[in-house]
Enzyme design. Sequence first.
Site, PDB file in Angstrom:
ATOM      1  N   ALA A  64      75.468  -2.104  61.296  1.00 42.19           N
ATOM      2  CA  ALA A  64      75.067  -0.706  61.186  1.00 42.19           C
ATOM      3  C   ALA A  64      75.899   0.122  60.213  1.00 42.19           C
ATOM      4  O   ALA A  64      75.507   1.223  59.869  1.00 42.19           O
ATOM      5  CB  ALA A  64      75.110  -0.061  62.568  1.00 42.19           C
ATOM      6  N   ASP A  65      77.031  -0.396  59.718  1.00 40.29           N
ATOM      7  CA  ASP A  65      77.909   0.438  58.888  1.00 40.29           C
ATOM      8  C   ASP A  65      78.565  -0.372  57.769  1.00 40.29           C
ATOM      9  O   ASP A  65      79.787  -0.423  57.665  1.00 40.29           O
ATOM     10  CB  ASP A  65      78.971   1.074  59.793  1.00 40.29           C
ATOM     11  CG  ASP A  65      79.679   2.243  59.136  1.00 40.29           C
ATOM     12  OD1 ASP A  65      79.159   2.784  58.140  1.00 40.29           O
ATOM     13  OD2 ASP A  65      80.752   2.608  59.623  1.00 40.29           O
TER      14      ASP A  65
END
Length: 79
Positions: A64-65
């Site tokens: 997600a990052d």
Amino acid sequence: QMSVLPDVVIPKNYPEFTSRRVHVAEWIEGEKLSQSNEDDVGALVNLGVITYLTQLLDFGFFHADPHPGNMMRTSDGKL
């Protein structure tokens, strides 16, 4: 599974010490790509993109990052 990318170091996870709120993994020495002055940073960022797509498309894992601040360059030039 990610052995198809030999220049990527994946920290060992320790599930016996991991809980719902705490993830415990191997410590890897290195410097953040976003703070590195080495000549190979651009190539390692590209490798990070390939790694991200491999994780997502081949293994169904979503990170997600994924940005250079979350990626490190080891002393031997691996991601």
